[in-house]
Design a protein around this motif. Structure first.
Motif, PDB file in Angstrom:
ATOM      1  N   GLN A  91       4.809   3.822  33.982  1.00  0.00           N
ATOM      2  CA  GLN A  91       4.674   3.062  32.735  1.00  0.00           C
ATOM      3  C   GLN A  91       3.568   3.625  31.840  1.00  0.00           C
ATOM      4  O   GLN A  91       3.727   3.732  30.625  1.00  0.00           O
ATOM      5  N   ARG A 105       6.354   6.317  30.316  1.00  0.00           N
ATOM      6  CA  ARG A 105       7.766   5.909  30.128  1.00  0.00           C
ATOM      7  C   ARG A 105       8.699   7.096  29.955  1.00  0.00           C
ATOM      8  O   ARG A 105       9.713   6.997  29.259  1.00  0.00           O
ATOM      9  N   GLU A 110      10.559   3.000  23.959  1.00  0.00           N
ATOM     10  CA  GLU A 110      11.433   1.827  23.828  1.00  0.00           C
ATOM     11  C   GLU A 110      11.813   1.214  25.152  1.00  0.00           C
ATOM     12  O   GLU A 110      12.357   0.111  25.193  1.00  0.00           O
ATOM     13  N   THR A 112      11.490  -0.893  28.372  1.00  0.00           N
ATOM     14  CA  THR A 112      10.656  -2.025  28.779  1.00  0.00           C
ATOM     15  C   THR A 112      10.041  -1.744  30.151  1.00  0.00           C
ATOM     16  O   THR A 112      10.489  -0.856  30.880  1.00  0.00           O
ATOM     17  N   ASP A 113       9.029  -2.544  30.489  1.00  0.00           N
ATOM     18  CA  ASP A 113       8.421  -2.421  31.820  1.00  0.00           C
ATOM     19  C   ASP A 113       9.483  -2.570  32.912  1.00  0.00           C
ATOM     20  O   ASP A 113       9.493  -1.848  33.903  1.00  0.00           O
ATOM     21  N   GLN A 114      10.350  -3.536  32.699  1.00  0.00           N
ATOM     22  CA  GLN A 114      11.389  -3.793  33.707  1.00  0.00           C
ATOM     23  C   GLN A 114      12.316  -2.582  33.860  1.00  0.00           C
ATOM     24  O   GLN A 114      12.706  -2.219  34.966  1.00  0.00           O
ATOM     25  N   GLU A 115      12.644  -1.954  32.756  1.00  0.00           N
ATOM     26  CA  GLU A 115      13.542  -0.786  32.822  1.00  0.00           C
ATOM     27  C   GLU A 115      12.874   0.390  33.530  1.00  0.00           C
ATOM     28  O   GLU A 115      13.501   1.085  34.330  1.00  0.00           O
TER      29      GLU A 115
END
Ligand code: HEC
Length: 138
Positions: A91, A105, A110, A112-115
């Protein structure tokens, strides 16, 4: 590195990368999501899609010295750090003392943390860390 002393885990937020080209020797060396075994975990499968579009360029090829997935030899010591550390490095970005540069990332703000977490779980799952990859999933 211009005299900058980089320690393990230095945050590399600022770094922007241009995606490097696929290696010339063709796509044989490339890890393809569709050739990996399907799992019963929705998050791992989702992570595979994200990985395909954002991470494969380095982690499917070894570009920039990125550890290629399915290579448990490369991943064993990294996985030992635990999922939380790996996700944090993915991240926020990560510079290793040897000069390896993991862009935050994967260079895509773009996500998200979850992705990003799903992509890391997918990588760990297919690189010898199945138990760790699915920890805390329902
Ligand atoms: C431009 C190339 C590049 C892209 C794109 C990229 N990575 Fe990386 N990644 C690297 C490199 C290089 C390293 C190894 C850094 C080192 O330890 O030397 C790395 C290391 C990692 C690690 C291990 C960190 C550790 O603590 O050992 C994880 C997890 C990771 N990447 C996840 C991802 C995810 C998830 C994506 C996609 C969202 C991604 N990477 C996209 C180059 C890339």
């Amino acid at each position: 590195m211009g005299g900058l002393l980089l320690t393990h885990g230095t945050v590399a937020n600022e770094i922007k990368v241009e995606h490097p080209p696929y290696p010339e020797r063709g796509l044989k060396r490339l890890v393809k999501v569709e050739r990996l075994p399907k799992t019963e975990f929705a998050v791992i499968e989702q992570g595979g899609q994200i990985w395909d579009q954002n991470c494969k360029i380095c982690h499917g090829t070894g570009n920039f010295g990125a550890p290629k997935i399915t290579g448990s030899k490369f991943w064993g010591p990294r996985i030992e750090q635990g999922l939380t550390v790996l996700v944090e490095h993915a991240q926020n970005g990560f510079l290793s003392p040897s000069g390896g540069n993991m862009p935050a990332r994967g260079g895509n703000d773009e996500l998200t943390d979850q992705e990003v977490e799903a992509a890391v779980r997918f990588m760990v799952y297919h690189s010898g860390g199945q138990d760790i990859a699915i920890q805390d999933l329902k």
